[in-house]
Design a protein around this motif. Structure first.
Motif, short mmCIF file in Angstrom:
data_model
loop_
_atom_site.label_atom_id
_atom_site.label_comp_id
_atom_site.label_asym_id
_atom_site.label_seq_id
_atom_site.Cartn_x
_atom_site.Cartn_y
_atom_site.Cartn_z
N LEU A 150 5.09 15.78 -4.81
CA LEU A 150 6.40 15.16 -4.91
C LEU A 150 7.08 15.10 -3.54
N LEU A 151 6.94 16.15 -2.76
CA LEU A 151 7.48 16.11 -1.40
C LEU A 151 6.78 15.05 -0.56
N GLY A 152 5.47 14.92 -0.77
CA GLY A 152 4.74 13.87 -0.07
C GLY A 152 5.23 12.49 -0.44
N ALA A 153 5.58 12.28 -1.71
CA ALA A 153 6.14 10.99 -2.13
C ALA A 153 7.44 10.71 -1.40
N SER A 173 -3.87 2.36 -3.02
CA SER A 173 -3.14 2.75 -1.81
C SER A 173 -4.04 2.86 -0.59
N SER A 174 -5.37 2.83 -0.79
CA SER A 174 -6.29 2.92 0.35
C SER A 174 -6.27 1.68 1.22
N ILE A 175 -5.59 0.61 0.79
CA ILE A 175 -5.49 -0.59 1.62
C ILE A 175 -4.54 -0.39 2.78
N THR A 176 -3.77 0.69 2.79
CA THR A 176 -2.74 0.87 3.81
C THR A 176 -3.35 1.04 5.19
N PHE A 177 -4.35 1.89 5.33
CA PHE A 177 -4.88 2.20 6.66
C PHE A 177 -5.50 0.99 7.34
N PRO A 178 -6.41 0.23 6.71
CA PRO A 178 -6.91 -0.96 7.40
C PRO A 178 -5.84 -1.99 7.69
N ALA A 179 -4.85 -2.12 6.79
CA ALA A 179 -3.77 -3.07 7.06
C ALA A 179 -2.92 -2.63 8.24
N VAL A 180 -2.64 -1.33 8.35
CA VAL A 180 -1.89 -0.81 9.49
C VAL A 180 -2.68 -0.99 10.78
N GLY A 208 0.82 -1.22 0.00
CA GLY A 208 0.00 0.00 0.00
C GLY A 208 0.84 1.26 0.00
N LEU A 209 1.95 1.25 0.75
CA LEU A 209 2.84 2.41 0.74
C LEU A 209 3.50 2.57 -0.63
N GLY A 210 3.83 1.46 -1.28
CA GLY A 210 4.39 1.55 -2.63
C GLY A 210 3.42 2.18 -3.61
N PHE A 211 2.15 1.79 -3.52
CA PHE A 211 1.13 2.42 -4.38
C PHE A 211 1.00 3.91 -4.07
N GLN A 212 1.11 4.28 -2.80
CA GLN A 212 0.99 5.70 -2.45
C GLN A 212 2.17 6.50 -2.99
#
Length: 442
Positions: free
Chosen positions: A362-365, A277-284, A247-251
């Motif tokens: 880009l800074l967020g990435a 990338s929305s799968i990150t929060f439930p997985a975390v 998920g972080l990779g997709f983000q």
């Protein structure tokens, strides 16, 4: 947008301070009452929208201290599910939230166009009241009685009801700290993106209002699919930690695409990646739930919700500052005149774009790349839960407590205390020490 920014900052900071405390209190007093309180304060500002704008801004700012519904809901889910089903359940909760984000703007726009804004506020208020009544009448308490303090029984000591003790204990777990750092670095750009992305699409990428509405709907539907079907499949095949990393990779890919993309089709492609990338929060949330015992679920989920609240306060300010540094103005928009389906001319033509159209993205990435590196050090599963899912932070002091109990027991050190069979089952090591203990009886 500029008017709403100070209340959102205050709300985010209050959520950061109150969410862990409310989660810790729900571990002591139960989930249902705090679920009712958080839902009430989340919906309380709605009727004030038409009564008084100043009271609405004040209420939406102060409601941040109590409107931390996600921490209580995720702790509730942890109470009624096992670890294998928890990530799927968290995905369903996040998917229903995404579904509300897709449907509610469309319903509100339709009612506002045909019946006026007053009906929109009235319908929203009635739905909020229905939600509160549903909690009162249909939602049972999820925390078992043996884990919940009985206010009508024996007297309660401060050590039992002190939520800060739970915060200190959970804060010493390196796994939880790594997860919290990952959440902060990954959600900070996401919170800033929510505050400015649609204005960015309108004024820089030249999306029309209708295109933006369709974009929101498509990305929302894809997010629902990602958080239900795809998340369940990934959790079963890759595992919890690898799903978070994916998920972080997709983000990272999504934010980089938003930052360098200058054509509409690039935004659509990046939106599909954003849905993944929305799968990150439930997985975390599932990962941090596995690192805590059952009586600490509210604390750890409150810490995650509090960090997200802090990001909601800092993210919009960070994105606005970076847009200002790069001379990208997103604070004004010409209204549409007349009844014609014609959008106003964009404020920034394609020739005015710089080499990087979206520098904050880009800074967020880059921050998410750091979050990805931090997540690599998160253990796949805590060692205590690999042997028994009930053993974790609160069970670690048991050997020390057993030693201290033996020093106080004296001559009865070899006699099992009442109820000790369940807490300290006989092992081979106990039998090895038995002759020595018999020889040392005073």
């Amino acid at each position: 947008m500029l008017t709403l920014t100070p209340p959102l900052h205050v709300k985010g900071l209050l959520s950061f301070m109150s969410a862990p405390l409310i989660g810790a209190l729900s571990d002591v007093w139960g989930r249902r009452s705090f679920l009712l309180v958080t839902v009430f304060f989340t919906c309380a500002p709605i009727p004030l929208m038409r009564l008084s704008p100043w009271w609405y801004f004040a209420m939406i700012s102060m409601s941040g201290a109590f409107s931390v519904t996600f921490s209580v809901i995720f702790a509730y889910v942890a109470d009624v599910t096992d670890e294998r089903e928890r990530s799927t359940a968290y995905g369903l909760v996040s998917a229903t939230f995404a579904a509300s984000l897709v449907t509610s703007p469309a319903i509100g726009a339709y009612l506002s166009a045909w019946y006026g804004d007053n009906l929109v506020v009235l319908v929203a208020t009635l739905i909020a009241l229905a939600d509160i009544c549903f909690i009162l009448l249909a939602v049972p308490e999820s925390l078992p009685d043996k884990m919940r303090l009985n206010t009508w029984g024996a007297p309660i000591s401060w050590e039992q009801a002190d939520p800060f003790a739970s915060l200190r204990k959970v804060g010493q777990d390196p796994t939880v700290l790594l997860i919290c750092i990952t959440v902060f670095l990954s959600y900070l750009p996401e919170a800033g993106q929510y505050s400015s992305f649609f204005l960015y699409l309108r004024q820089v990428i030249n999306f029309s209002s209708t295109t933006i509405a369709v974009f929101i709907g498509v990305v929302g539907i894809l997010s629902i699919v990602a958080q239900t079907l795809i998340l369940t499949l990934l959790m079963r095949t890759l595992g919890n930690k690898n799903t978070v990393l994916l998920g972080l990779g997709f983000q990272i890919l999504q934010l980089a695409w938003y930052g360098f993309g200058s054509e509409p089709w690039m935004m659509w492609a990046a939106g599909a990646v954003a849905a993944m990338s929305s799968i990150t929060f439930p997985a975390v949330s599932a990962l941090v739930s596995q690192s805590a015992d059952p009586d600490k679920q509210g604390v750890v989920q409150g810490m995650i919700t509090g960090i997200r609240g802090l990001c909601n306060g800092l993210g919009p300010a960070l994105y606005g500052f970076i847009f200002f540094l790069f001379n990208v103005e997103l604070d004004t928009m010409d209204p549409i005149q007349g009844d014609f389906n014609i959008d106003p001319l964009p404020l920034h033509s394609p020739t005015e774009r710089g080499l990087i159209p979206g520098p904050p993205f880009l800074l967020g990435a880059c921050t998410v790349v750091i979050a990805f590196i931090v997540a690599l050090f998160i253990p796949e599963k805590p060692s205590s839960s690999s042997s028994s899912p009930q053993l974790s932070l609160s069970d670690k002091p048991h050997p020390d407590s057993k030693a201290s109990m033996s020093s106080l027991a004296g001559v009865h050190i070899n006699t099992p205390l009442p109820g000790s069979d369940e807490e300290t089952p006989p092992t081979a090591s106990d039998e090895d020490f038995e002759p020595l203990l018999q020889d040392s009886i005073v």
